[in-house]
Design a protein around this motif. Structure first.
Motif, PDB file in Angstrom:
ATOM      1  N   GLU A 117       1.290  -1.328   0.226  1.00 12.15           N
ATOM      2  CA  GLU A 117      -0.465  -0.141   0.016  1.00 12.15           C
ATOM      3  C   GLU A 117       0.801   1.909   0.006  1.00 12.15           C
ATOM      4  OE1 GLU A 117      -2.287   0.059   3.358  1.00 12.15           O
ATOM      5  OE2 GLU A 117      -4.070  -1.566   2.674  1.00 12.15           O
ATOM      6  N   PRO A 118       0.008   2.254  -0.988  1.00 11.50           N
ATOM      7  CA  PRO A 118       1.322   3.510  -0.600  1.00 11.50           C
ATOM      8  C   PRO A 118       1.547   4.082   0.230  1.00 11.50           C
ATOM      9  CG  PRO A 118      -0.483   3.603  -2.748  1.00 11.50           C
ATOM     10  CD  PRO A 118      -0.704   2.586  -1.898  1.00 11.50           C
ATOM     11  N   GLU A 119       1.137   4.017   1.780  1.00 12.11           N
ATOM     12  CA  GLU A 119       0.757   4.415   2.599  1.00 12.11           C
ATOM     13  C   GLU A 119       2.291   3.482   3.446  1.00 12.11           C
ATOM     14  OE1 GLU A 119      -0.924   5.107   7.317  1.00 12.11           O
ATOM     15  OE2 GLU A 119      -1.954   3.828   5.947  1.00 12.11           O
ATOM     16  N   HIS A 120       2.364   2.613   3.244  1.00 10.12           N
ATOM     17  CA  HIS A 120       3.626   1.350   3.901  1.00 10.12           C
ATOM     18  C   HIS A 120       4.840   1.560   2.757  1.00 10.12           C
ATOM     19  CE1 HIS A 120       1.462   1.391   6.976  1.00 10.12           C
ATOM     20  NE2 HIS A 120       0.227   0.487   6.442  1.00 10.12           N
ATOM     21  N   ASP A 121       4.559   1.732   1.490  1.00 12.20           N
ATOM     22  CA  ASP A 121       6.185   1.560   0.568  1.00 12.20           C
ATOM     23  C   ASP A 121       6.291   2.671  -0.373  1.00 12.20           C
ATOM     24  OD1 ASP A 121       7.155   0.273  -1.048  1.00 12.20           O
ATOM     25  OD2 ASP A 121       5.764  -0.830  -2.437  1.00 12.20           O
ATOM     26  N   PRO A 122       6.981   3.719   0.391  1.00 11.24           N
ATOM     27  CA  PRO A 122       7.737   4.667   0.075  1.00 11.24           C
ATOM     28  C   PRO A 122       7.955   4.168  -1.811  1.00 11.24           C
ATOM     29  CG  PRO A 122       8.166   3.982   2.549  1.00 11.24           C
ATOM     30  CD  PRO A 122       7.597   3.080   1.963  1.00 11.24           C
ATOM     31  N   SER A 123       9.064   3.915  -2.064  1.00 12.05           N
ATOM     32  CA  SER A 123       8.665   3.367  -3.470  1.00 12.05           C
ATOM     33  C   SER A 123       7.986   3.455  -4.881  1.00 12.05           C
ATOM     34  CB  SER A 123      10.027   1.910  -3.623  1.00 12.05           C
ATOM     35  OG  SER A 123       8.456   1.282  -3.386  1.00 12.05           O
ATOM     36  N   GLN A 124       6.905   3.446  -4.420  1.00 14.10           N
ATOM     37  CA  GLN A 124       5.921   3.980  -4.671  1.00 14.10           C
ATOM     38  C   GLN A 124       5.842   5.098  -5.849  1.00 14.10           C
ATOM     39  OE1 GLN A 124       1.896   2.477  -4.981  1.00 14.10           O
ATOM     40  NE2 GLN A 124       2.726   0.464  -3.237  1.00 14.10           N
ATOM     41  N   GLN A 125       6.194   6.787  -4.090  1.00 17.70           N
ATOM     42  CA  GLN A 125       6.255   7.425  -4.887  1.00 17.70           C
ATOM     43  C   GLN A 125       7.122   8.631  -4.419  1.00 17.70           C
ATOM     44  OE1 GLN A 125       4.098   9.763  -1.647  1.00 17.70           O
ATOM     45  NE2 GLN A 125       4.535  11.766  -2.318  1.00 17.70           N
ATOM     46  N   TYR A 126       8.142   7.921  -4.406  1.00 14.03           N
ATOM     47  CA  TYR A 126       9.553   8.578  -3.882  1.00 14.03           C
ATOM     48  C   TYR A 126      10.667   6.895  -4.230  1.00 14.03           C
ATOM     49  CZ  TYR A 126       7.662  11.333  -0.588  1.00 14.03           C
ATOM     50  OH  TYR A 126       6.698  12.448   0.185  1.00 14.03           O
ATOM     51  N   GLY A 127      10.223   6.257  -5.621  1.00  9.46           N
ATOM     52  CA  GLY A 127      11.057   4.912  -5.807  1.00  9.46           C
ATOM     53  C   GLY A 127      12.838   6.113  -7.167  1.00  9.46           C
ATOM     54  N   ALA A 128      12.431   7.302  -7.392  1.00 10.00           N
ATOM     55  CA  ALA A 128      13.062   7.860  -7.882  1.00 10.00           C
ATOM     56  C   ALA A 128      14.085   8.420  -7.105  1.00 10.00           C
ATOM     57  CB  ALA A 128      13.530   8.794  -8.965  1.00 10.00           C
ATOM     58  N   GLU A 129      14.023   8.898  -6.087  1.00  8.74           N
ATOM     59  CA  GLU A 129      14.698   9.600  -4.868  1.00  8.74           C
ATOM     60  C   GLU A 129      15.313   8.438  -4.336  1.00  8.74           C
ATOM     61  OE1 GLU A 129      11.625  10.539  -5.696  1.00  8.74           O
ATOM     62  OE2 GLU A 129      11.213  12.749  -5.944  1.00  8.74           O
ATOM     63  N   LEU A 130      14.793   7.367  -3.955  1.00 12.10           N
ATOM     64  CA  LEU A 130      15.623   7.009  -3.217  1.00 12.10           C
ATOM     65  C   LEU A 130      16.289   5.500  -3.492  1.00 12.10           C
ATOM     66  CD1 LEU A 130      11.705   4.695  -1.692  1.00 12.10           C
ATOM     67  CD2 LEU A 130      13.581   5.891  -0.182  1.00 12.10           C
ATOM     68  N   SER A 131      16.431   5.416  -5.158  1.00 12.14           N
ATOM     69  CA  SER A 131      17.736   5.219  -5.865  1.00 12.14           C
ATOM     70  C   SER A 131      18.163   6.046  -5.743  1.00 12.14           C
ATOM     71  CB  SER A 131      17.040   4.677  -6.871  1.00 12.14           C
ATOM     72  OG  SER A 131      18.047   4.429  -7.817  1.00 12.14           O
TER      73      SER A 131
END
Length: 610
Positions: free
Chosen positions: A116-130
């Motif tokens: 779920e987007p609430e618990h999976d930051p990669s869905q919103q910030y995938g590029a930033e986390l990479s």
């Protein structure tokens, strides 16, 4: 707590590249959700060790999507305060403990939950986390990344694979008060989870509930077959496996009941819906129809029936039944059962068992003798004897998809000792009914009454063992009446030795259409009385159907029987020729030799002809 360490890098020795404030917030948010996912997997493992491999794989997949290995070895150490991440895990784990009923359903759908987007930051910030992870790898010694941090997961490991990353010796030396299991300690209860149930069995091994289950001041007795999967001072989880039908196939269904005692913020009308929503493992329910009541000890209570979608694969619908009681110490007791809406074949049984369980609710501070009981009317109540009835029209859905307009009659029998009964018995014993025996079979028809100041006040036992109170005007005498439950009741006098003349017919019809097919059913029965005390009765039932392919009618006739009759009080005695007497309850609105209608066991028989 997160804010305390979001800028710790400013005090560092400058070994790593400075992150922007936006990146720091992303790292902090990812750390919080990592703590959530790890703690959920650890909690689920405590409850179901057989699911260890699944939970470990789900967490490992989350870590890969969110570049957690790289973040944990670098920015998490520099951007969070010392001990902050461990504190987040402990906080999350305690939250799962506090709402174990909801958490059990999160375990069943853990893969969906952690996507779920609430618990999976990669869905919103995938590029930033990479990007942040890549920069971290460049600035972090390879040995540190290979070693891992405090939240690595090894799916292929044995017991304890969902781990804190510490060595077994470190885990053994860890604080006994930690709520987050470390490597080698997953499956061992924390200090909060070490509470044992009957016989000293830990809550990870459910035991049969052989007697009352105690939560706070409350105790409740489950029906046979329920087990206790968790028992603590202020919470208990009960479960039962039953076989049900799902889309015409047999399936095993696990029912869960949560019993909690919790602080109450505001009054019960505010606190009860909040508690129900908090325990539901899905989006918040609307909870439109909350009913009010009181316990037999006079405590305010609320009940609700609702449903919503679960956070499980396919988002199945679920039905919720919940009861809340405001306790004298300012806390709230809540009992709640959850069942999937596709468990059609067991819903009625599950509802009945939950109601039976809640009806057994007792509080240690309220002795049984102090509770209201229709078998013990208050002293000074009562003083009247008589049968009262009211009439109404209601639309009822029928089996054919249509609506039937039905005439309904409502009854109240008052007894001099203060007892009251709200249905017409069918054996002719009305004013001489066996109150105790009837109330064992149908307790919700039983109550007490008292009269004062021209008002009659009733108490009735209703669902979940709660008490419904009503009050309305009262007038005495043969033509007297009373108001209750939104109806005006008039007194019906008994008749003695009445002889009736004429044919009386009772008809029932129902019509509707399902899938383009018209259906109807008609049943008719009649009885003929003669002034010399004789009768003749019979009846038939018929059904018809009609669609584009076929049409037909089915009918069955009943034989004619004859004999003698006698009317005494509210009793009609029919003695067939050569047979044993049959007793029926009979009501005459107009006790004349040729009444327009006679009501036999509450069926209306109308006079034919003049």
């Amino acid at each position: 707590m997160l804010g305390a360490g979001v800028m710790v890098w400013a005090q560092a020795a400058g070994q790593q590249q400075r992150l922007s404030s936006e990146d720091v917030q992303i790292v902090a948010q990812t750390a919080k959700q990592s703590a959530y996912g790890f703690s959920l997997a650890a909690w689920c493992t405590l409850k179901n060790r057989n699911g260890l491999q699944q939970y470990a794989m789900v967490v490992a997949a989350w870590q890969q999507r969110n570049h957690w290995k790289e973040l944990e070895a670098g920015p998490v150490k520099t951007e969070l305060a010392a001990g902050e991440y461990e504190g987040l895990k402990k906080e999350a784990f305690n939250e799962f403990n506090a709402h174990a009923f909801k958490s059990a359903f999160l375990c069943a759908g853990i893969a969906n939950v952690l996507r779920e987007p609430e618990h999976d930051p990669s869905q919103q910030y995938g590029a930033e986390l990479s990007r942040i992870a890549a920069a971290s790898v460049a600035a972090t010694p390879p040995a540190a990344i290979a070693q891992g941090g405090t939240n690595s997961v090894a799916p292929s490991a044995g017991a304890g694979a969902v781990s804190g990353g510490a060595s077994p010796n470190a885990a053994a030396a860890g604080s006994a008060n930690s709520s987050v299991p470390q490597r080698g300690s997953v499956g061992q209860a924390t200090s909060q989870e070490n509470t044992t149930v009957q016989g000293g069995v830990p809550p990870t091994a459910p035991v049969a509930a052989s007697g009352p289950v105690t939560v706070g001041d409350a105790s409740i007795t489950p029906p046979a077959g329920w087990t206790v999967s968790k028992s603590a001072t202020d919470q208990a989880i009960l479960q039962k496996s039953m076989v049900t039908m799902v889309r015409s196939s047999r399936a095993e269904a696990k029912l869960l009941i949560s019993l909690t005692v919790q602080p109450m913020q505001g009054g019960i009308d505010q606190a009860f819906p909040v508690a129900v929503r908090r325990n539901f493992p899905g989006p918040p329910m609307e909870l439109k129809y909350i009913s009010k009541g009181v316990t037999r000890g006079g405590l305010q209570a609320r009940t609700v029936r609702d449903g919503g979608r679960l956070n499980l694969p396919g988002n199945p619908r679920a039905r919720v039944r919940a009861v809340g009681v405001a306790l004298p110490d300012g806390r709230l007791f809540v009992a709640m059962i959850l069942m999937r809406s596709d468990w059609e074949s067991l819903m009625s049984k599950a509802d009945d068992e939950f109601e039976e369980m809640v009806a057994s609710l007792r509080f240690a501070t309220q002795p049984e003798a102090s509770l209201w009981d229709f078998n013990r009317p208050p002293k000074g109540s009562g003083g009247q004897k008589g049968l009262y009835w009211a009439n109404g029209l209601i639309n009822m859905p029928n089996a054919f998809g249509g609506m039937d307009l039905r005439a309904e009659r409502y009854y109240v029998m008052l007894f001099p000792n203060g007892q009251a009964y709200s249905e017409l018995p069918e054996d002719g014993h009305v004013d001489d009914m066996n109150f105790a025996a009837l109330c064992q079979k149908r307790p919700k028809n039983c109550g007490t009454y008292d009269i004062s100041g021209g008002q009659i006040h009733f108490k009735w036992l209703k669902e979940y063992g709660l008490v419904e109170e009503t009050q309305g005007p009262w007038s005495a005498g043969d033509k007297g009446g009373l108001d209750t439950n939104g109806h005006h009741y008039t007194r019906i006098l008994p008749v003695h030795g009445l002889r009736v003349s004429g044919k009386y017919t009772s008809t029932f019809a129902s019509v509707g259409s399902i899938g383009g097919q018209s259906n109807s059913v008609v049943s008719e029965k009649y009885i003929t009385f003669t002034p010399d005390g004789r009768y003749q009765k019979s009846g038939f039932a018929g059904a018809s159907f009609d669609n584009t392919n076929a049409a037909g009618t089915v009918a069955s006739k009943k034989s004619v029987t004859a004999g003698t009759y006698r009317i005494e009080g509210y009793t009609l005695m029919l003695t067939p020729n050569g047979g044993s007497p049959e007793l029926y309850s009979v009501i005459f609105e107009d006790p004349s030799p040729s009444p327009k209608a006679i009501f036999i066991n509450d069926d209306g028989f109308l006079r034919s002809g003049s």
